[in-house]
Each structure stands twice: as C-alpha cells, then as structure tokens.
Design a protein around this motif. Structure first.
Motif, PDB file in Angstrom:
ATOM      1  N   ASP A 107     -34.585   1.148  26.797  1.00  0.00           N
ATOM      2  CA  ASP A 107     -34.105   1.348  25.430  1.00  0.00           C
ATOM      3  C   ASP A 107     -34.490   2.758  24.995  1.00  0.00           C
ATOM      4  OD1 ASP A 107     -33.325   1.258  22.820  1.00  0.00           O
ATOM      5  OD2 ASP A 107     -34.749  -0.280  22.202  1.00  0.00           O
ATOM      6  N   CYS A 140     -29.270   4.582  19.192  1.00  0.00           N
ATOM      7  CA  CYS A 140     -29.066   3.548  18.163  1.00  0.00           C
ATOM      8  C   CYS A 140     -29.731   3.938  16.839  1.00  0.00           C
ATOM      9  CB  CYS A 140     -29.606   2.196  18.641  1.00  0.00           C
ATOM     10  SG  CYS A 140     -28.621   1.479  19.952  1.00  0.00           S
ATOM     11  N   HIS A 145     -34.171  -2.082  20.381  1.00  0.00           N
ATOM     12  CA  HIS A 145     -33.824  -3.406  20.881  1.00  0.00           C
ATOM     13  C   HIS A 145     -35.096  -4.092  21.386  1.00  0.00           C
ATOM     14  CE1 HIS A 145     -29.948  -1.336  20.915  1.00  0.00           C
ATOM     15  NE2 HIS A 145     -29.335  -2.503  21.084  1.00  0.00           N
ATOM     16  N   TYR A 176     -32.940  -3.015  15.708  1.00  0.00           N
ATOM     17  CA  TYR A 176     -31.493  -3.145  15.853  1.00  0.00           C
ATOM     18  C   TYR A 176     -31.054  -4.579  15.526  1.00  0.00           C
ATOM     19  CZ  TYR A 176     -26.815  -2.526  17.719  1.00  0.00           C
ATOM     20  OH  TYR A 176     -25.452  -2.453  17.851  1.00  0.00           O
ATOM     21  N   ALA A 181     -29.128  -8.049  20.671  1.00  0.00           N
ATOM     22  CA  ALA A 181     -30.571  -7.924  20.451  1.00  0.00           C
ATOM     23  C   ALA A 181     -31.176  -9.262  20.032  1.00  0.00           C
ATOM     24  CB  ALA A 181     -30.857  -6.860  19.390  1.00  0.00           C
ATOM     25  N   GLN A 186     -35.125 -10.554  19.717  1.00  0.00           N
ATOM     26  CA  GLN A 186     -35.637  -9.452  18.901  1.00  0.00           C
ATOM     27  C   GLN A 186     -36.880  -9.846  18.108  1.00  0.00           C
ATOM     28  OE1 GLN A 186     -35.945  -6.253  18.601  1.00  0.00           O
ATOM     29  NE2 GLN A 186     -33.980  -5.637  17.710  1.00  0.00           N
TER      30      GLN A 186
END
Length: 336
Positions: A107, A140, A145, A176, A181, A186
C-alpha cells in the motif's frame, strides 16, 4: 541533519497555489517579484523592495497569528505542505523503504523503512500523499488500506526485534473507505494496530504533520509521545463530515471546525498531544528547512528522554497515557 531538495517550493512571485486568505500575501510576493525583475534592468528599486518586503512580513504576521480553526485545517491541507517522505529524506541520508504486508500487496499510502538520524538507527513510518493527480491516485490521497496498516505493524515489529526506536508521521484525511478495503478488514487492521502498538517495546514518537483524520490516523498513532505541528489538526472526523451529519450542510464546515476543537493548541490544552512544534511564519510550506529542523530537534529531545526508561516502564507509561485520555469527573448539585 541532511537537507535534500525533494519538494516544490513556494513561487516567490505569487503565482503558485495559495489559499483564499493567502491572496494578499501572494499579491505582495508578485509585486516584489516584479520590482526585483525591474531592478535587474539597472533601475535602483532597493527602497521600494524593502518597503514591500516589510509589508509582506506584516501581512504574514497579521494573517497567520490570527487563523481560525477552519483556516488551520486549510493550511494543514495546503498542496505544498511537506509530506512524510520530505521529512524522512531531510532527516536521513540512507533511508531504505520496505514494501508489502506479506498477505495481500504493498500500500503506497503508507511508507515504512529504516534510516540513520545523526548516526542513530531509526524506523520511520508515515502516511504519504501525492503532489499531483497521478501521484495522489497512486497513493489514494494518503488514505491507507488494511495492507498499509499491516505493513506498518510488520515494520514496527522488525524495529522492536532490533531495538530501534520508531517515528510515525501522521497525515491522512482518514482510512480508505472503499468496498475492497472493508472486505479485507479495514476496521480490524486499525484496531489490531492500536492494540499491538501499545505493546511494542521500543520508544515510539508520533508526529501529526498535516491531517490527523479519525481511525486512519490512529492506525499508526499510538506512541509514548504524540506531537503535532502548529498548523496541523487531529480529529475524530473531518469538519465537512461533521457538518454533513449535524447540519446536513457541508458549507457549515467552518462552524464544525470550531466546535471540534481540533487545532494543535486545543489538543495541547486537553492533553491529547504532548507538544506543539512551532512552524515558521506563514506555515511549514513556506520554510521547509526551518520546519524540518524543528521536527528533528523535537525527535532528538523526546528520544533522549524515552531511552532512559526500561522496557517495562516504557510500556506502563504508554498504557497510562492513553487510559487517561477523556477522563472526567461528575459532580451532582444539591438543590434545595
């Protein structure tokens, strides 16, 4: 301290990106730029330039010493504000970035690795935003993530194995929020990081350098010292999100920013953070070298203090620090 020119600078002619309340400053910078250009043609404009520079300094002082909470949020989001990699490359000359969480992927919204600061090994972890649309899409917009938080924890555990202190740079609008995710856990990844960071037996310094948004910030935000740059903010929700919930109107974001008490000095008053790192007049984006120096000095000071504790004392103090957040007393009033 090593300084590397890795980031764009403010356009001194006032043509760069600026916030609405920075417009008078940009106009003065543009005027000074024109005067300096004409002075190169053999015209002596020394007096006019000095007068304009004095007005510029006064305008910077008047504006930035009286910022509202919403204006500080805007400064924290300034497109030229230094990001994690800017600080890392300024503080080290041999940073080695590590990639991947060994479960899903790498990520790029979180950077993590090791470098030497003044000859001492330090683990650096931070949210990373992009400078343009292409970079922001890749990173992002600094919203990590689950694999980003798992990568961060993997590197922290590696730092613990070799007894290396950790510095975390927080700069995210939030984790995110996409379906992928959520499918990959997450909330669990953030919660797991919070729990595990409480038990990482090396000094951890957390510095909020821009946006400190909700659980996205907390995922790498548990430490022995939590510091914040003067114009950064740290909040359970963004002002826009708060305004949308309370007033069903995002234009109420300035009111929400005041109500949330999210500025650095509010957070210091409520003991959410341990120290406010002063920024140069006009914000970190106007004088990165001075800001990086202040960050370096703060890290050095707190690491020196923390290394004096045993591992047991370090973990006990960290636990007490976070257990005491939000503690309050109730008093009943007797009537009659």
């Amino acid at each position: 301290m090593v300084m590397k020119k890795t980031r764009p600078k403010i356009n001194q002619e006032g043509n760069g990106p600026c916030l609405p309340f920075e417009r008078p400053i940009a106009d003065l910078e543009k005027a000074i730029g024109h005067l300096k250009q004409h002075s190169k043609d053999g015209i002596d404009l020394t007096g006019e330039i000095k007068s304009a520079e004095k007005k510029l300094e006064q305008a910077l002082k008047e504006i930035f010493e009286n910022l509202t909470a919403w204006q500080r949020v805007q400064v924290a989001r300034h497109p030229l504000r230094p990001y994690s990699l800017d600080y890392i490359h300024a503080l080290t000359d041999d940073f080695v970035e590590l990639h991947g969480d060994r479960r899903f992927s790498d990520d790029t919204a979180i950077v993590a690795g090791f470098g030497r600061m003044q000859g001492k090994r330090v683990c650096f972890i931070g949210h990373q935003k992009g400078r343009n649309t292409k970079e922001n899409l890749m990173r992002c917009f600094g919203s990590a993530h689950p694999e980003g938080y798992r990568k961060a924890l993997r590197v922290m555990q590696l730092a613990q194995k070799f007894n290396i202190p950790i510095v975390c740079f927080v700069d995210t609008p939030g984790a995110y929020p996409g379906i992928g995710a959520e499918e990959r856990g997450q909330a669990e990844a953030i919660a797991y990081n919070i729990r595990e960071m409480a038990g990482v037996a090396v000094p951890i310094i957390v510095i909020v350098i821009g946006e400190g948004g909700s659980g996205g910030a907390l995922g790498i935000g548990v430490g022995d010292r939590v510091l914040i740059l003067e114009n950064a903010y740290y909040s359970v929700i963004s002002p826009e999100g708060c305004a949308a919930i309370l007033w069903k109107d995002q234009s109420k974001a300035p009111d929400a920013a005041e109500a949330l008490k999210l500025t650095s000095y509010d957070l210091l008053k409520f003991r959410v953070v341990d120290e406010v790192i002063k920024e140069p007049l006009g914000g970190a984006h106007r004088d990165f070298e001075s800001t990086a120096k202040a960050v370096h000095e703060a890290i050095e000071k707190h690491l020196k203090e923390l290394t004096e504790f045993s591992k047991k004392e370090l973990l006990e103090k960290r636990y007490e620090k976070f257990r005491n957040l939000g503690v309050f007393e109730e008093k009943r009033l007797k009537i009659g």
